[in-house]
Design a protein around this motif. Structure first.
Motif, short mmCIF file in Angstrom:
data_model
loop_
_atom_site.label_atom_id
_atom_site.label_comp_id
_atom_site.label_asym_id
_atom_site.label_seq_id
_atom_site.Cartn_x
_atom_site.Cartn_y
_atom_site.Cartn_z
N LEU A 62 0.67 -1.16 -0.07
CA LEU A 62 -0.06 -0.15 0.03
C LEU A 62 1.11 1.23 -0.28
O LEU A 62 0.50 2.19 -0.57
CB LEU A 62 -1.02 0.00 1.29
CG LEU A 62 -1.84 1.27 1.30
CD1 LEU A 62 -2.72 1.34 0.22
CD2 LEU A 62 -2.70 1.25 2.49
N VAL A 63 2.09 1.20 0.81
CA VAL A 63 2.93 2.09 0.75
C VAL A 63 3.28 2.69 -0.34
O VAL A 63 3.40 3.71 -1.14
CB VAL A 63 3.79 2.26 1.92
CG1 VAL A 63 5.08 3.32 1.77
CG2 VAL A 63 3.49 2.05 3.43
N GLU A 64 3.88 1.55 -1.30
CA GLU A 64 4.59 1.89 -2.66
C GLU A 64 3.33 2.41 -3.57
O GLU A 64 3.52 3.42 -4.39
CB GLU A 64 4.88 0.53 -3.15
CG GLU A 64 6.29 0.23 -2.69
CD GLU A 64 7.33 0.94 -2.71
OE1 GLU A 64 7.46 1.48 -3.94
OE2 GLU A 64 7.99 1.38 -1.73
N LEU A 65 2.04 1.95 -3.50
CA LEU A 65 1.00 2.59 -4.38
C LEU A 65 0.73 3.95 -3.93
O LEU A 65 0.49 4.82 -4.91
CB LEU A 65 -0.33 1.80 -3.95
CG LEU A 65 -1.65 1.99 -4.80
CD1 LEU A 65 -1.22 1.96 -6.32
CD2 LEU A 65 -2.76 1.14 -4.22
N LEU A 66 0.89 4.38 -2.68
CA LEU A 66 0.81 5.77 -2.38
C LEU A 66 1.94 6.61 -3.00
O LEU A 66 1.70 7.71 -3.53
CB LEU A 66 0.50 5.92 -1.07
CG LEU A 66 -0.81 5.36 -0.34
CD1 LEU A 66 -0.71 5.49 1.16
CD2 LEU A 66 -1.86 6.00 -0.83
N LYS A 67 3.02 6.02 -2.66
CA LYS A 67 4.19 6.75 -3.26
C LYS A 67 4.00 6.83 -4.67
O LYS A 67 4.36 7.96 -5.44
CB LYS A 67 5.61 6.04 -3.10
CG LYS A 67 6.05 6.11 -1.57
CD LYS A 67 6.98 5.33 -0.87
CE LYS A 67 8.09 4.66 -1.89
NZ LYS A 67 9.03 4.05 -1.47
N ASN A 68 3.65 5.90 -5.56
CA ASN A 68 3.65 6.11 -6.97
C ASN A 68 2.58 6.79 -7.36
O ASN A 68 2.63 7.78 -8.29
CB ASN A 68 3.36 4.53 -7.50
CG ASN A 68 4.40 3.57 -7.44
OD1 ASN A 68 5.60 3.99 -7.21
ND2 ASN A 68 4.17 2.40 -7.82
N SER A 69 1.49 7.17 -6.56
CA SER A 69 0.55 7.96 -7.00
C SER A 69 0.76 9.38 -6.81
O SER A 69 0.34 10.22 -7.70
CB SER A 69 -0.73 7.52 -5.97
OG SER A 69 -1.68 8.62 -6.29
N ALA A 70 1.59 9.78 -5.54
CA ALA A 70 2.21 11.03 -5.38
C ALA A 70 3.07 11.47 -6.37
O ALA A 70 3.38 12.49 -6.94
CB ALA A 70 2.75 11.07 -4.03
N ARG A 71 4.13 10.62 -6.74
CA ARG A 71 5.05 10.67 -7.75
C ARG A 71 4.42 11.09 -9.12
O ARG A 71 4.69 12.04 -9.65
CB ARG A 71 5.99 9.40 -8.08
CG ARG A 71 7.19 9.81 -8.91
CD ARG A 71 7.75 8.65 -9.70
NE ARG A 71 6.84 7.34 -9.82
CZ ARG A 71 6.14 7.35 -10.86
NH1 ARG A 71 6.05 7.98 -11.94
NH2 ARG A 71 5.37 6.06 -10.97
N PRO A 112 -6.21 16.08 -5.92
CA PRO A 112 -5.94 15.20 -4.41
C PRO A 112 -5.83 13.71 -4.74
O PRO A 112 -6.42 13.36 -5.62
CB PRO A 112 -7.12 15.61 -3.90
CG PRO A 112 -8.31 15.97 -4.83
CD PRO A 112 -7.42 16.78 -6.04
N ILE A 113 -5.30 13.02 -3.79
CA ILE A 113 -5.01 11.66 -4.02
C ILE A 113 -6.27 11.09 -2.72
O ILE A 113 -5.92 11.44 -1.69
CB ILE A 113 -3.71 11.16 -3.49
CG1 ILE A 113 -2.48 11.55 -4.67
CG2 ILE A 113 -3.80 9.66 -3.41
CD1 ILE A 113 -1.50 11.40 -4.44
N ILE A 114 -7.12 10.46 -3.15
CA ILE A 114 -8.29 10.11 -2.22
C ILE A 114 -8.12 8.61 -2.00
O ILE A 114 -7.95 7.90 -2.79
CB ILE A 114 -9.70 10.37 -2.87
CG1 ILE A 114 -9.83 11.71 -3.43
CG2 ILE A 114 -10.67 9.71 -2.10
CD1 ILE A 114 -10.93 12.16 -4.22
N VAL A 115 -8.08 8.17 -0.69
CA VAL A 115 -7.77 6.86 -0.22
C VAL A 115 -9.25 6.74 0.36
O VAL A 115 -9.80 7.38 1.50
CB VAL A 115 -6.89 6.47 0.84
CG1 VAL A 115 -6.82 5.31 1.28
CG2 VAL A 115 -5.66 7.15 0.15
N THR A 116 -9.99 5.64 0.05
CA THR A 116 -10.97 5.19 0.49
C THR A 116 -10.90 3.88 1.06
O THR A 116 -10.45 2.73 0.49
CB THR A 116 -12.25 5.03 -0.53
OG1 THR A 116 -12.26 6.28 -1.03
CG2 THR A 116 -13.84 4.66 0.08
#
Length: 86
Positions: free
Chosen positions: A1-10, A27-31
């Motif tokens: 999950l952390v990698e997914l969030l990092k990729n999304s931010a990048r 925005p990055i939205i996490v549901t």
């Protein structure tokens, strides 16, 4: 999950050209949803997504959609310090 969030931010920063105002408009939205037996996590961004042509490779630890580095290699060619230890 952390990698997914990092990729999304990048990807969000890249598609916004590094402009903070444009980044804030994406925005990055996490549901998170759950019931007694399972949990579902959805990460949504406005960075353009992953091409269908590489969808089967995205679950590989060494796969990356990141741009190539200055020496011409991308992340999946460089490896990681812990590659092969797990």
């Amino acid at each position: 999950l952390v990698e997914l969030l990092k990729n999304s931010a990048r990807a969000t920063v890249e598609i916004s050209g590094g402009d903070q105002g444009r980044v804030r408009e994406r925005p990055i939205i996490v549901t998170v949803g759950a019931d007694p037996s399972q949990v579902a996590i959805r990460v949504h961004d406005s960075a353009g997504g992953i091409p269908f042509s590489v969808a089967d490779r995205v679950w590989s630890y060494m796969y990356s959609t990141a741009n190539q580095s200055q020496d011409g290699t991308n992340f999946s060619q460089q490896g990681t310090p812990l590659a092969g230890f797990g």
